[in-house]
Write a protein that holds these residues in place. Sequence first.
Motif, PDB file in Angstrom:
ATOM      1  N   THR A   3      10.425   6.790  -3.269  1.00  0.00           N
ATOM      2  CA  THR A   3       9.251   7.533  -3.958  1.00  0.00           C
ATOM      3  C   THR A   3       7.984   7.745  -3.052  1.00  0.00           C
ATOM      4  N   VAL A   4       7.646   9.183  -3.428  1.00  0.00           N
ATOM      5  CA  VAL A   4       6.651   9.648  -2.226  1.00  0.00           C
ATOM      6  C   VAL A   4       5.378   9.063  -2.912  1.00  0.00           C
ATOM      7  N   VAL A   5       4.468   8.394  -2.332  1.00  0.00           N
ATOM      8  CA  VAL A   5       3.169   7.874  -2.466  1.00  0.00           C
ATOM      9  C   VAL A   5       1.975   8.395  -1.840  1.00  0.00           C
ATOM     10  N   ILE A   6       2.149   9.156  -0.718  1.00  0.00           N
ATOM     11  CA  ILE A   6       1.052   9.762  -0.165  1.00  0.00           C
ATOM     12  C   ILE A   6       1.694  11.135   0.603  1.00  0.00           C
ATOM     13  N   LYS A   7       1.148  12.356  -0.041  1.00  0.00           N
ATOM     14  CA  LYS A   7       1.536  13.337   0.460  1.00  0.00           C
ATOM     15  C   LYS A   7       0.009  14.311   1.067  1.00  0.00           C
ATOM     16  N   GLU A   8       0.360  14.812   2.176  1.00  0.00           N
ATOM     17  CA  GLU A   8      -0.812  15.650   2.734  1.00  0.00           C
ATOM     18  C   GLU A   8      -2.168  14.858   2.642  1.00  0.00           C
ATOM     19  N   GLY A   9      -2.155  13.608   3.170  1.00  0.00           N
ATOM     20  CA  GLY A   9      -3.415  12.947   2.920  1.00  0.00           C
ATOM     21  C   GLY A   9      -3.863  12.409   1.778  1.00  0.00           C
ATOM     22  N   LYS A  10      -3.188  12.757   0.506  1.00  0.00           N
ATOM     23  CA  LYS A  10      -3.625  12.410  -0.894  1.00  0.00           C
ATOM     24  C   LYS A  10      -2.515  11.366  -1.640  1.00  0.00           C
ATOM     25  N   ILE A  11      -3.093  10.378  -1.927  1.00  0.00           N
ATOM     26  CA  ILE A  11      -2.234   9.250  -2.859  1.00  0.00           C
ATOM     27  C   ILE A  11      -1.841   9.931  -4.086  1.00  0.00           C
ATOM     28  N   GLN A  12      -0.465   9.672  -4.289  1.00  0.00           N
ATOM     29  CA  GLN A  12       0.052  10.218  -5.499  1.00  0.00           C
ATOM     30  C   GLN A  12      -0.022   9.034  -6.494  1.00  0.00           C
ATOM     31  N   GLU A  13      -0.975   9.109  -7.334  1.00  0.00           N
ATOM     32  CA  GLU A  13      -1.422   8.018  -8.213  1.00  0.00           C
ATOM     33  C   GLU A  13      -0.130   7.777  -9.345  1.00  0.00           C
ATOM     34  N   GLU A  14       0.389   8.896  -9.780  1.00  0.00           N
ATOM     35  CA  GLU A  14       1.416   8.709 -10.791  1.00  0.00           C
ATOM     36  C   GLU A  14       2.555   8.125 -10.347  1.00  0.00           C
ATOM     37  N   ASN A  15       2.986   8.300  -9.216  1.00  0.00           N
ATOM     38  CA  ASN A  15       4.272   7.503  -8.569  1.00  0.00           C
ATOM     39  C   ASN A  15       3.528   6.372  -8.165  1.00  0.00           C
ATOM     40  N   LEU A  16       2.613   5.938  -7.807  1.00  0.00           N
ATOM     41  CA  LEU A  16       2.145   4.757  -7.484  1.00  0.00           C
ATOM     42  C   LEU A  16       2.269   3.695  -8.630  1.00  0.00           C
ATOM     43  N   ARG A  17       1.712   4.205  -9.835  1.00  0.00           N
ATOM     44  CA  ARG A  17       1.681   3.550 -10.887  1.00  0.00           C
ATOM     45  C   ARG A  17       3.247   3.434 -11.482  1.00  0.00           C
ATOM     46  N   LYS A  18       4.013   4.295 -11.279  1.00  0.00           N
ATOM     47  CA  LYS A  18       5.356   4.048 -11.720  1.00  0.00           C
ATOM     48  C   LYS A  18       6.390   2.892 -10.878  1.00  0.00           C
ATOM     49  N   GLU A  19       5.619   2.827  -9.833  1.00  0.00           N
ATOM     50  CA  GLU A  19       6.536   1.896  -8.778  1.00  0.00           C
ATOM     51  C   GLU A  19       5.675   0.504  -9.077  1.00  0.00           C
ATOM     52  N   GLN A  20       4.495   0.489  -9.921  1.00  0.00           N
ATOM     53  CA  GLN A  20       3.794  -0.634 -10.333  1.00  0.00           C
ATOM     54  C   GLN A  20       3.245  -1.336  -8.979  1.00  0.00           C
ATOM     55  N   TYR A  21       2.595  -0.290  -8.046  1.00  0.00           N
ATOM     56  CA  TYR A  21       1.766  -0.705  -6.802  1.00  0.00           C
ATOM     57  C   TYR A  21       0.623  -0.610  -7.089  1.00  0.00           C
ATOM     58  N   SER A  22      -0.605  -1.262  -6.608  1.00  0.00           N
ATOM     59  CA  SER A  22      -1.920  -1.172  -6.593  1.00  0.00           C
ATOM     60  C   SER A  22      -2.502  -0.574  -5.365  1.00  0.00           C
ATOM     61  N   VAL A  23      -3.629   0.149  -5.228  1.00  0.00           N
ATOM     62  CA  VAL A  23      -3.983   0.766  -4.098  1.00  0.00           C
ATOM     63  C   VAL A  23      -4.088  -0.302  -3.117  1.00  0.00           C
ATOM     64  N   ASP A  24      -4.456  -1.346  -3.365  1.00  0.00           N
ATOM     65  CA  ASP A  24      -4.640  -2.407  -2.282  1.00  0.00           C
ATOM     66  C   ASP A  24      -3.330  -2.836  -1.749  1.00  0.00           C
ATOM     67  N   GLU A  25      -2.266  -2.940  -2.555  1.00  0.00           N
ATOM     68  CA  GLU A  25      -0.851  -3.293  -1.666  1.00  0.00           C
ATOM     69  C   GLU A  25      -0.490  -1.966  -1.071  1.00  0.00           C
ATOM     70  N   LEU A  26      -0.918  -0.950  -1.337  1.00  0.00           N
ATOM     71  CA  LEU A  26      -0.350   0.369  -0.606  1.00  0.00           C
ATOM     72  C   LEU A  26      -1.150   0.315   0.605  1.00  0.00           C
ATOM     73  N   MET A  27      -2.537  -0.008   0.689  1.00  0.00           N
ATOM     74  CA  MET A  27      -3.518  -0.132   1.736  1.00  0.00           C
ATOM     75  C   MET A  27      -2.710  -1.160   2.777  1.00  0.00           C
ATOM     76  N   GLN A  28      -2.202  -2.451   2.251  1.00  0.00           N
ATOM     77  CA  GLN A  28      -1.835  -3.459   3.227  1.00  0.00           C
ATOM     78  C   GLN A  28      -0.459  -2.957   3.717  1.00  0.00           C
ATOM     79  N   LEU A  29       0.279  -2.063   3.223  1.00  0.00           N
ATOM     80  CA  LEU A  29       1.495  -1.722   3.706  1.00  0.00           C
ATOM     81  C   LEU A  29       1.082  -0.611   4.789  1.00  0.00           C
ATOM     82  N   LEU A  30       0.159   0.080   4.271  1.00  0.00           N
ATOM     83  CA  LEU A  30      -0.043   1.244   5.644  1.00  0.00           C
ATOM     84  C   LEU A  30      -0.766   0.613   6.825  1.00  0.00           C
ATOM     85  N   ARG A  31      -1.548  -0.587   6.667  1.00  0.00           N
ATOM     86  CA  ARG A  31      -1.957  -1.317   7.645  1.00  0.00           C
ATOM     87  C   ARG A  31      -0.972  -2.032   8.566  1.00  0.00           C
ATOM     88  N   LYS A  32       0.162  -2.366   7.995  1.00  0.00           N
ATOM     89  CA  LYS A  32       1.267  -2.765   8.695  1.00  0.00           C
ATOM     90  C   LYS A  32       1.802  -1.555   9.587  1.00  0.00           C
TER      91      LYS A  32
END
Length: 290
Positions: A98-127
């Motif tokens: 699932t695409v969660v970021i495209k061209e520097g923009k978070i895809q909020e609908e896809n993120l909700r669909k996968e039941q991920y919070s923004v905090d969890e996404l940021m943690q994965l990005l930092r890794k």
Amino acid sequence: MMDVPSWLEIIIRSSILVFVLFLLTKVLGKKQLSHLSFFEYIAGITIGSIAAEISTGLESNFMNGVYSLLVWTAIPFIAGFIGMKSKKARSFIEGTSTVVIKEGKIQEENLRKEQYSVDELMQLLRKKNAFQVADVEFAVLEANGDLSVLLKKEKQPLTPTDLQLDVAPEKVPQTVILEGEIMDAALAASGLTRAWLEMELEKLNVAIDNVYVGQVDSYGQLTVDIYDDKIQIPEPKPRQSLLSALKKCQADLESYSLQTESEEAKQMYKRNAKKLEQILLKTEHLLLKG
């Protein structure tokens, strides 16, 4: 027939089950140890529960438990086989990315669909060493939960290709000493000899018996890890490393001149080897001071 004590029966059952589980896991393959599909995750939990029940449930039938283990092992195996034959089935069983970021923009609908919070996404990005969403060109949440990140072009580290530089291939470091023993095959693969190794160890003032691991990098530099950590090993000196690299380059050019069948290439290698030899004669005494 004498009854087997319950404690002994548990030991026997557990020992047999460890062996059976080992064989069943081998059947499922290495994937069971790393990235699990939904089926494999569920099956893994259930198989463990069944094995624990068989081990200690003395009143239950042992073979019925084994049959149950076989069934639960077969489920992910068959599911994996079907997934290999059908892309639709594989997408259903293992899930899709699932695409969660495209061209520097978070895809909020896809993120909700996968039941991920923004905090969890940021943690994965930092890794992935991405600390700012705006720096990300593309981020995909894979079916196994990993996040694949592509940084924007201007945020990616420079590579020799970007600078249009030709870089010599990096050679794999060779372990030439292991637990006080010289590895002759690795030494030969580095194009070096025992005499060279003994000379380098003498420079470090280290006996070979005290070397736990000794490795040679692609520049011909020897580094050692010794048994006695109280002994301080002198750090490699940059000028001496450069001298070693120049000598190795000169030796390689001479070697290439002997190996090639092209007379033109042979003369080119010899000519440049001679130039390097002259540079070494003029600079060796300066590099040895470094």
